[in-house]
Design a protein around this motif. Sequence first.
Motif, PDB file in Angstrom:
ATOM      1  N   ARG A 100     -70.901  24.096  23.480  1.00  0.00           N
ATOM      2  CA  ARG A 100     -71.092  25.281  22.647  1.00  0.00           C
ATOM      3  C   ARG A 100     -69.902  26.212  22.815  1.00  0.00           C
ATOM      4  N   THR A 101     -69.301  26.637  21.746  1.00  0.00           N
ATOM      5  CA  THR A 101     -68.182  27.568  21.821  1.00  0.00           C
ATOM      6  C   THR A 101     -68.679  28.952  22.230  1.00  0.00           C
ATOM      7  N   GLY A 102     -67.788  29.697  22.889  1.00  0.00           N
ATOM      8  CA  GLY A 102     -68.089  31.066  23.269  1.00  0.00           C
ATOM      9  C   GLY A 102     -68.678  31.229  24.646  1.00  0.00           C
ATOM     10  N   THR A 103     -69.174  30.143  25.253  1.00  0.00           N
ATOM     11  CA  THR A 103     -69.696  30.246  26.611  1.00  0.00           C
ATOM     12  C   THR A 103     -68.538  30.366  27.601  1.00  0.00           C
ATOM     13  N   ILE A 104     -68.864  30.752  28.822  1.00  0.00           N
ATOM     14  CA  ILE A 104     -67.826  31.016  29.821  1.00  0.00           C
ATOM     15  C   ILE A 104     -67.289  29.708  30.387  1.00  0.00           C
ATOM     16  N   ARG A 105     -65.977  29.629  30.504  1.00  0.00           N
ATOM     17  CA  ARG A 105     -65.339  28.541  31.233  1.00  0.00           C
ATOM     18  C   ARG A 105     -64.461  29.151  32.321  1.00  0.00           C
ATOM     19  N   LEU A 106     -64.211  28.398  33.378  1.00  0.00           N
ATOM     20  CA  LEU A 106     -63.424  28.881  34.513  1.00  0.00           C
ATOM     21  C   LEU A 106     -62.290  27.902  34.794  1.00  0.00           C
ATOM     22  N   ARG A 107     -61.072  28.323  34.538  1.00  0.00           N
ATOM     23  CA  ARG A 107     -59.937  27.443  34.819  1.00  0.00           C
ATOM     24  C   ARG A 107     -59.683  27.402  36.323  1.00  0.00           C
ATOM     25  N   PRO A 108     -59.268  26.263  36.862  1.00  0.00           N
ATOM     26  CA  PRO A 108     -59.096  26.151  38.312  1.00  0.00           C
ATOM     27  C   PRO A 108     -57.863  26.850  38.843  1.00  0.00           C
TER      28      PRO A 108
ATOM     29  N   ARG B 119     -65.422  38.988  36.193  1.00  0.00           N
ATOM     30  CA  ARG B 119     -64.565  39.566  35.163  1.00  0.00           C
ATOM     31  C   ARG B 119     -64.974  39.068  33.770  1.00  0.00           C
ATOM     32  N   ALA B 120     -65.278  37.770  33.676  1.00  0.00           N
ATOM     33  CA  ALA B 120     -65.692  37.217  32.383  1.00  0.00           C
ATOM     34  C   ALA B 120     -67.025  37.808  31.932  1.00  0.00           C
ATOM     35  N   VAL B 121     -67.934  38.017  32.861  1.00  0.00           N
ATOM     36  CA  VAL B 121     -69.223  38.622  32.537  1.00  0.00           C
ATOM     37  C   VAL B 121     -69.037  40.083  32.115  1.00  0.00           C
ATOM     38  N   GLN B 122     -68.198  40.800  32.860  1.00  0.00           N
ATOM     39  CA  GLN B 122     -67.983  42.216  32.573  1.00  0.00           C
ATOM     40  C   GLN B 122     -67.409  42.444  31.174  1.00  0.00           C
ATOM     41  N   ALA B 123     -66.620  41.493  30.696  1.00  0.00           N
ATOM     42  CA  ALA B 123     -66.033  41.633  29.368  1.00  0.00           C
ATOM     43  C   ALA B 123     -67.099  41.727  28.288  1.00  0.00           C
ATOM     44  N   GLN B 124     -68.274  41.168  28.525  1.00  0.00           N
ATOM     45  CA  GLN B 124     -69.357  41.230  27.545  1.00  0.00           C
ATOM     46  C   GLN B 124     -70.465  42.191  27.956  1.00  0.00           C
ATOM     47  N   ALA B 125     -70.787  42.210  29.252  1.00  0.00           N
ATOM     48  CA  ALA B 125     -71.927  43.013  29.713  1.00  0.00           C
ATOM     49  C   ALA B 125     -71.583  44.489  29.867  1.00  0.00           C
TER      50      ALA B 125
END
Length: 604
Positions: A123-131, A513-519
């Motif tokens: 699903r597009t738009g969900t969070i991904r974490l690059r290593p 940080r990724a969560v904060q961008a939306q929440a």
Amino acid sequence: MGFTKPDLPPVDPDTFIQQPLMQRMQVLALHWVEHGFGTPRMVHAIYILKLLVFYILGGVVVATTTSRLPAFWHVADWWKQPIVYEKAVLWTVLLEAIGVAGSWGPLAGKFKPMTGGIRFWARTGTIRLRPWKRVPLTVGDRRTVVDVALYIALLATVTAALVLPGVHSDSLSAAEPGDTSGLVSPVLLAPVIAALVLNGLRDKVIFLAARGEQYLPALVFFTVLPFTDMIIALKLLIVTVWVGAGFSKLGRHFANVVPPMVSNSPGVPLRWIKRAHYRDYPRDIRPSRLAHLMAHGGGTFVEIITPLVLLLSPWKPVTLAAVAVMVLFHLFIISTFPLAVPLEWNVLFGYAAVFLFAGYPSWQGYGVADMSSPLLTLGIVAALLFFPVLGNLRPDLVSFLPSMRQYAGNWASAVWAFAPGAEQKLNVVTRPTANQVDQLVAFGYDRKWADITMQQTIAWRTMHSQGRGLFSLLLRHLADIDTRTVREGEFVCNSLLGFNFGDGHLHNEDLIRAVQAQAAFEPGELVVVWVESQPVHRDDQAYQVIDAALGVIERGTWKVADAVAEQPWLPNGPIPVQVTWSRTVAVPLPRASSEQDHEREVQA
């Protein structure tokens, strides 16, 4: 405990949730001693049914019917076939990558729905974490069409390699003249390897969920090595995993893992056996001598010595006895239903012990000395040891999975503390699920009991070494901690990423940080205390205090010895910490506003 009803703590929910945090932790930790998570037996039955029918029977049927082998009930005709082992690995990779193997279901915090994985990663738009941030073309933390395409390509290439018949192998025919099934075509395996690596570079979550640190080397061996070298390399791989895990248990942490794991096992129905793993229940629930014996006798010793015997023994009775020990070892882990529920992984490793060491023993030309080149042997060993060595020296650079610290208790961990009502802000994050409390309510729980059930997971965390340090930080930094909603980082991570497996690197500052961008939490609304694994050459662990709105506000360390010496509920108060950096020191503020900003940060 009933078959369909959970074993809930004996508390009044209306008054219990008003009690101070550490009083609640004491009640729930003591309840865990005798009842574990209190999971209904129906849930364990679902896992067993899934393991036996879906994974084992399904995998055998797929492997045999697609490889021109006799029907699945003719075990003697297929158990030693190399293509069956190859397809067992591929079958496991497929199920792990979809999200229906490890980290599945209620024991992994997935209540409704029970599957994460593909629901998030396709699903597009969900969070991904690059290593690694320096890898080109990986900028960003949201899943794009490219990421979804790469993920679907992984599933498709694994499926193709799994269902297509094998091809002739000259090296296999030379070593095993009676074989007629061949091996999985290297032409089919190469795309699997490429897809797994590319997915991992874009999103480490998918790579770790597919257990790439263990199955990727196996896939490479299947692809590039002649048969005899392949079997020996696979032996070196599995021994590295076992010995690495055993080595990681030599510290102070693992003895704290065994008692709550035994308490949670439905295979240990007698309460006195569970209590025996604690020093003096209910006054002292640190590990007893029996727990230390189980940890370092049944754990460390078995995982280090037995694999070395398997690798080096030229004697059939000794080798077969060691095979039996490792099979029983993995069956024991399965029986405890650990919260990450890596049941399929344990079944595969039990089968691998039989297939590799009983099916192709050293006295039949499959010993380490029989590899075609000593340089090849040294190269494979060096490659297999690279990440375990680096990860134990610099755990900040390597996930605990490639570091081979499974079940060791030496984990990067976190606890998230929300201001009243702030947890609901997570519901604006793009994801196909909800917070666990909301999932439990949808599953039929009363909301107060759903909240208490989730508090059991943080009580479980206090029973481990790093939990005492994390809760010490909460007590030091948050004067209002008793009114906050405190959640286990692993379970929050699971609801945001679709996967959790004990690796705090999945819910570190990058995820926050990724969560904060939306929440868009306000300062102080979400404070996360996070700790790194203990390096092998140090006696302390490094922590961070992170405000979702402000970033890291403090760094420091605590002594592992201080953490393991305390009770889970910290009756003597927070353990000592050494602050090495704080925001007020690192970022000097103008004199006119420094007092106001300092007060705001302390409150946060």
